[in-house]
Design an enzyme around this catalytic site. Structure first.
Site, PDB file in Angstrom:
ATOM      1  CE  LYS A  31      -2.236   2.560  11.907  1.00 60.40           C
ATOM      2  NZ  LYS A  31      -3.332   2.104  11.244  1.00 60.40           N
ATOM      3  CD  GLU A  63      -0.876   0.861   3.579  1.00 61.37           C
ATOM      4  OE1 GLU A  63      -1.273   1.992   3.261  1.00 61.37           O
ATOM      5  OE2 GLU A  63      -0.949   0.411   4.737  1.00 61.37           O
TER       6      GLU A  63
END
Ligand code: PSU
Ligand code: MN
Length: 324
Positions: free
Chosen positions: A183, A48
């Site tokens: 995260k 990405e």
């Protein structure tokens, strides 16, 4: 736009000798090296670009983007970093395109899958998030994708349900995505529940707990642990949607929970105080954490990205081998 599943590169790619243009209503260009690998059924690994523009600071972002591609090459896998370049979905970036995006940073558009039509119509430059990259990679016939951490359910869900579209995209596009979990800036138990709700098969790569990006042990137990890439290739054959492979950050680069958690609370408080919303939340929190940890969070982010590319490359090799 009609969604079409794209299982075999040969079914979805029509090779234009000079430019590697896919015959499709989408403006999409494939780098000749990536095109060649897809046509000869050699392993390809999607990467990405939002992590380059919005996740990491210049110039570490460009160095890392190059390093990740070199790691894949070193394992005999063709890397395909994905972004939107002047209104074209671009699968495999040139050195100049990578530099342009890395230097522009947050001035580029941050593109989830649903944003792409506007960026294409306006001939914009933009980086693709996990969701945006999954959409583009599937269109190109790529089967494996490595990222850092996926988006998920943000903290404070009860007040404002900020849930990344990444979770829906992981279910919808049938690639294998390798990430270091979600995260720790997110609500991890809620993110885990949403993966289940969306129907994302989650496999622990040699780990028993859902990793928390900066550290390995979140306390959330995974239903499946996989030891070998060949088993993932076997599982992939009968997939019902996307597969998420979670790979904990290497121990040497870990920031233990007790150390990172107060920093996250501080970063979230800053975001709240400044009224940060929507797409700006994740980049803001990552940037604040970099300041609060004196750059240590960036080192951890880079280490886990390298590790995910290594594992993603192994999986891409096994899947390519099984498909031959
Ligand atoms: N992981 C990182 N840094 C990042 C991201 C992930 O280490 O910048 C990006 C990914 O591209 C992910 C996006 O898809 O953040 C999620 O953003 P949002 O929460 O706005 O959906
Ligand atoms: Mn969001």
């Amino acid at each position: 736009m009609q969604e079409t599943a794209c299982m075999e590169p040969s079914e979805c790619l029509t090779h234009n000798e000079s430019h590697g243009v896919i015959a499709s209503p989408l403006p999409i260009s494939v780098h000749p090296r990536v095109m060649e690998a897809l046509r000869s059924k050699r392993p390809v690994l999607a990467l990405e670009s939002t992590v380059i523009t919005h996740g990491l600071p210049w110039p570490a972002n460009l160095e890392l983007a190059e390093e990740l591609e070199a790691i894949a090459h070193g394992q005999g896998v063709e890397p395909a970093t994905i972004a939107v370049v002047a209104g074209r979905i671009t699968i495999g970036l040139s050195a100049e395109e990578k530099r342009h995006l890395a230097q522009a940073g947050t001035a580029c558009w941050k593109l989830s899958s649903y944003d792409l039509p506007v960026a294409l119509a306006r001939k914009a430059w933009g980086s693709t998030t996990v969701a945006g990259t999954l959409f583009c990679a599937q269109r190109a016939g790529i089967r494996v994708f490595a990222t850092g951490g996926i988006g998920g359910v943000h903290r404070g869900y009860a007040q404002l349900p900020d849930v990344s579209h990444d979770l829906m995209a992981l279910a919808r596009y049938d690639l294998v995505t390798v990430s270091a979990g979600a995260k720790a800036i997110l609500d991890l138990p809620a993110t885990w529940e949403q993966l289940e709700t969306q129907g994302v098969l989650t496999l622990g790569w040699r780990c028993k707990e859902f990793p928390a990006f900066y550290y390995g042990n979140s306390g959330i137990l995974l239903p499946y642990t996989v030891e070998h890439a060949s088993e993932i290739a076997e599982i992939y054959k009968t997939r019902t949607g996307g597969i998420l492979v979670v790979n904990p950050v290497p121990g040497t680069a870990e920031i233990p929970r007790a150390e990172i958690e107060p920093c996250i609370i501080e970063a979230c408080a800053r975001a709240e105080a400044q009224g940060i919303r929507g797409k700006a939340v994740t980049p803001f929190l990552l940037h604040a954490l970099k300041d609060i940890t004196w750059g240590r969070s960036v080192e951890t982010n880079c280490a886990l990205l390298r590790h995910n590319v290594e594992v993603g490359a192994q999986i891409a090799i096994s899947i390519a081998r099984a498909a031959l």
